[in-house]
Design a protein around this motif. Structure first.
Motif, PDB file in Angstrom:
ATOM      1  N   ASN A  92      -2.586  -7.904   0.482  1.00 24.16           N
ATOM      2  CA  ASN A  92      -1.190  -8.616   1.052  1.00 24.16           C
ATOM      3  C   ASN A  92      -0.647  -7.658   2.232  1.00 24.16           C
ATOM      4  O   ASN A  92       0.423  -7.732   2.521  1.00 24.16           O
ATOM      5  CB  ASN A  92      -0.168  -7.895  -0.118  1.00 24.16           C
ATOM      6  N   ARG A 150       1.777  -9.902   4.194  1.00 22.02           N
ATOM      7  CA  ARG A 150       3.102  -9.957   3.934  1.00 22.02           C
ATOM      8  C   ARG A 150       3.883  -8.668   4.181  1.00 22.02           C
ATOM      9  O   ARG A 150       5.010  -8.842   4.216  1.00 22.02           O
ATOM     10  CB  ARG A 150       3.187 -10.184   2.227  1.00 22.02           C
ATOM     11  N   ASP A 191       0.225  -2.198  -1.624  1.00 20.69           N
ATOM     12  CA  ASP A 191      -0.315  -3.531  -1.769  1.00 20.69           C
ATOM     13  C   ASP A 191       0.147  -4.190  -2.933  1.00 20.69           C
ATOM     14  O   ASP A 191       0.225  -5.517  -2.735  1.00 20.69           O
ATOM     15  CB  ASP A 191      -1.749  -3.508  -1.696  1.00 20.69           C
ATOM     16  N   THR A 192       0.386  -3.746  -3.972  1.00 19.49           N
ATOM     17  CA  THR A 192       0.886  -4.142  -5.082  1.00 19.49           C
ATOM     18  C   THR A 192       2.372  -4.036  -5.515  1.00 19.49           C
ATOM     19  O   THR A 192       2.813  -4.449  -6.560  1.00 19.49           O
ATOM     20  CB  THR A 192      -0.159  -3.905  -6.408  1.00 19.49           C
TER      21      THR A 192
END
Length: 383
Positions: free
Chosen positions: A117, A120, A374-375
């Motif tokens: 990600n 994003r 990332d999460t």
């Protein structure tokens, strides 16, 4: 003789079948009649709930996957079997279990997963910086490297080297947010007497947080306090954190939690979601629980307002963060009259609008660690 042996073999098969049936029935009864809990104290996470049925979920496979997760999470004596499994694998010389490396000097180090990600994250950070800096607020970004980078020399030789540092560089450069890099300071201090990361948890210790704090202060033109100016307290010697919980091997070592306090501080800590007020940055009742790290800032809150009447400046800081920042706040409070601490996973209005409504805010720090950014769902809510 052959007839006798045949009878003995038949008897053994019958007894074996009966024992297997008894075990299956016993585990089935234990599963169906045991009390189901939503939260695992041992693993420090919420367990899977039974999935709701729909034709769509059945077709796409999510229903059966949900049942599998539910059965796995609520399997009788799950913690015991996890511990036996980990203990056996370690005894056999295995150095990687459930994404955890059995490293040197008693460290359990979580493997760094390949990011998915980054695009994003770059977009969200960049948009936030563009908006907030236009208000005349000084914005900084710190991405904390994790133990898998700083203690790379403790990892097994076969451990893959996913490039955490390259991802840090990409996020910092492409987002445009002024970057404060604590990597060199952590590397310089890593062979010192005090651990920078817990052996059984993914967080950095108060010593690791202090090294990052000192770098932040130098970048901002602030004189960081020496540790000798603060009161040191070892508040727990039996901490086993989130990484340990993925193995549950009781033979593994425990960690010490150390905190530092400035006796000159006069603090008011207000938790806006619960309406509670405290004069301490620590909630010591967590020391009686498995999740001892949550003593820092009383676990998870959407917005915390911290006022220090004896701070060495009138500046105000907005801190947007993950849990790594919780152990850095006790150092930062010495230099800001007020700190607003946001967990954007739960604060739904967006810190950028809050900053516009509070023109007295002078500084913003985005602080995340590289293993979970990332999460981290909070990244999506910073703007």
């Amino acid at each position: 003789m052959d007839e006798r042996n045949k009878k003995v073999a038949d008897r053994i098969r019958q007894v074996t079948a009966a024992l297997l049936a008894l075990i299956i029935v016993g585990f089935s009864c234990a599963f169906f009649f045991s009390e189901k809990v939503d939260f695992s104290e041992g693993e420090n996470r919420y367990l899977a709930s039974f999935p709701a049925f729909s034709m769509e979920s059945l077709k796409d496979g999510s229903y059966t996957e949900g049942i599998r997760s539910y059965l796995s999470d609520h399997f009788p004596f799950r913690d015991l079997f996890m511990g036996v499994k980990a203990e056996t694998e370690i005894a056999l010389g295995k150095r990687e279990i459930n994404g955890i490396y059995i490293a040197d000097d008693g460290y359990l180090i979580e493997a760094y997963a390949e990011p998915e990600n980054t695009e994003r994250i770059v977009e969200k950070f960049g948009k936030f910086y563009e908006t907030v800096s236009a208000e005349g607020v000084s914005v900084s970004l710190m991405l904390a490297p994790t133990a898998s980078v700083i203690y790379r020399d403790k990892l097994p030789v076969f451990a893959p080297e996913h490039d955490q540092m390259e991802t840090r560089r990409e996020i910092s450069e492409r987002s445009g947010v002024p970057f404060i890099d604590c990597y060199d300071a952590l590397m310089e201090a890593k062979d010192g007497e005090e651990p920078l990361y817990y052996r059984t948890d993914h967080h950095w210790t108060s010593y690791g947080a202090y090294e990052a704090y000192a770098v932040y202060c130098e970048e901002k033109g602030i004189r960081p306090l020496d540790l000798d100016e603060l009161i040191k307290k070892e508040v727990s010697e039996d901490f086993r954190g989130t990484v340990y919980s993925k193995l549950n091997d009781d033979r593994l070592a425990k960690d010490t939690i150390t905190i530092f306090e400035n006796p000159k501080n006069r603090l008011t800590v207000y938790y806006t979601d619960t309406g509670e007020t405290s004069d301490s940055l620590y909630e010591f009742s967590y020391l009686d629980k498995k999740d001892k790290y949550s003593m820092f800032l009383n676990n998870i809150h959407s917005l915390i307002e911290i006022t220090n009447e004896t701070a060495d400046s009138e500046r105000e800081l907005v801190l947007i963060k993950d849990s790594y920042a919780n152990s850095m706040v006790p150092f930062l409070v010495n230099h800001y009259r007020k700190i607003y601490v946001f967990d954007t996973r739960y604060y739904k209005k967006g810190p950028s609008s809050f900053i516009r409504e509070h023109p007295e805010v002078t500084d913003v720090l985005l602080l995340y660690n590289m293993n979970t950014i990332d999460t981290d769902l909070g990244v999506g809510g910073i703007y």
